[in-house]
Design a protein around this motif. Structure first.
Motif, short mmCIF file in Angstrom:
data_model
loop_
_atom_site.label_atom_id
_atom_site.label_comp_id
_atom_site.label_asym_id
_atom_site.label_seq_id
_atom_site.Cartn_x
_atom_site.Cartn_y
_atom_site.Cartn_z
N SER A 1 33.32 -9.17 -23.71
CA SER A 1 33.73 -8.56 -22.44
C SER A 1 33.98 -7.10 -22.73
CB SER A 1 35.01 -9.21 -21.91
OG SER A 1 34.78 -10.55 -21.56
N LEU A 2 33.82 -6.28 -21.71
CA LEU A 2 34.02 -4.84 -21.87
C LEU A 2 34.81 -4.32 -20.70
CD1 LEU A 2 33.34 -1.94 -22.96
CD2 LEU A 2 31.24 -2.08 -21.61
N SER A 3 35.79 -3.48 -20.98
CA SER A 3 36.48 -2.75 -19.93
C SER A 3 36.50 -1.29 -20.36
CB SER A 3 37.91 -3.27 -19.69
OG SER A 3 38.69 -3.10 -20.85
N ALA A 4 36.29 -0.39 -19.39
CA ALA A 4 36.24 1.04 -19.72
C ALA A 4 36.52 1.85 -18.47
CB ALA A 4 34.87 1.40 -20.28
N ALA A 5 36.87 3.09 -18.69
CA ALA A 5 37.01 4.07 -17.61
C ALA A 5 35.74 4.92 -17.62
CB ALA A 5 38.23 4.94 -17.83
N LEU A 6 35.27 5.28 -16.43
CA LEU A 6 34.08 6.11 -16.32
C LEU A 6 34.44 7.50 -15.84
CD1 LEU A 6 31.62 3.62 -14.55
CD2 LEU A 6 31.90 4.06 -17.00
#
Length: 115
Positions: A84-89
């Protein structure tokens, strides 16, 4: 009006350029919050752990996909790696940018002038 328009084509181009070939997303969710906050939540598989590590390093080097956190990492029976991946763009990554017209060309004569 166009300043607030979202265009994901640049974002998908960056993903294509930054994601190693043997890494794929099965889900992808982009959320828009207050104060121009844009977040990415995704899940997918990588052919190997090294491909997943390369994706992480590539995102970090780019800087437009920030604070990328890979979690729920699991080795599958075929030795692929689920994640799974979570990030801010960076909001500029998904902002509409109008095309720029090429400058008008000026052609100079290449024929030498006669005396």
């Amino acid at each position: 009006l166009l300043a607030n328009h979202v265009a994901l084509s640049n974002f998908f181009t960056v993903l294509e350029d930054r994601l190693p070939v043997p890494t794929r997303f099965s889900t992808l969710h982009v959320s828009f919050g207050d104060d121009t906050k844009v977040t990415l939540e995704a899940s997918g598989t990588a052919k190997t752990f090294n491909a997943l590590a390369a994706a992480s390093a590539s995102f970090a080097a780019d800087g437009r996909i920030k604070d990328a956190i890979f979690s729920h990492i699991a080795i599958n029976k075929d030795n692929s790696v689920s994640f799974s991946l979570s990030a801010a763009l960076d909001p500029k990554l998904i902002a509409f940018v109008p095309p720029v017209a090429p400058p008008a060309s000026t052609t100079a004569s290449t024929t030498p002038s006669l005396p």
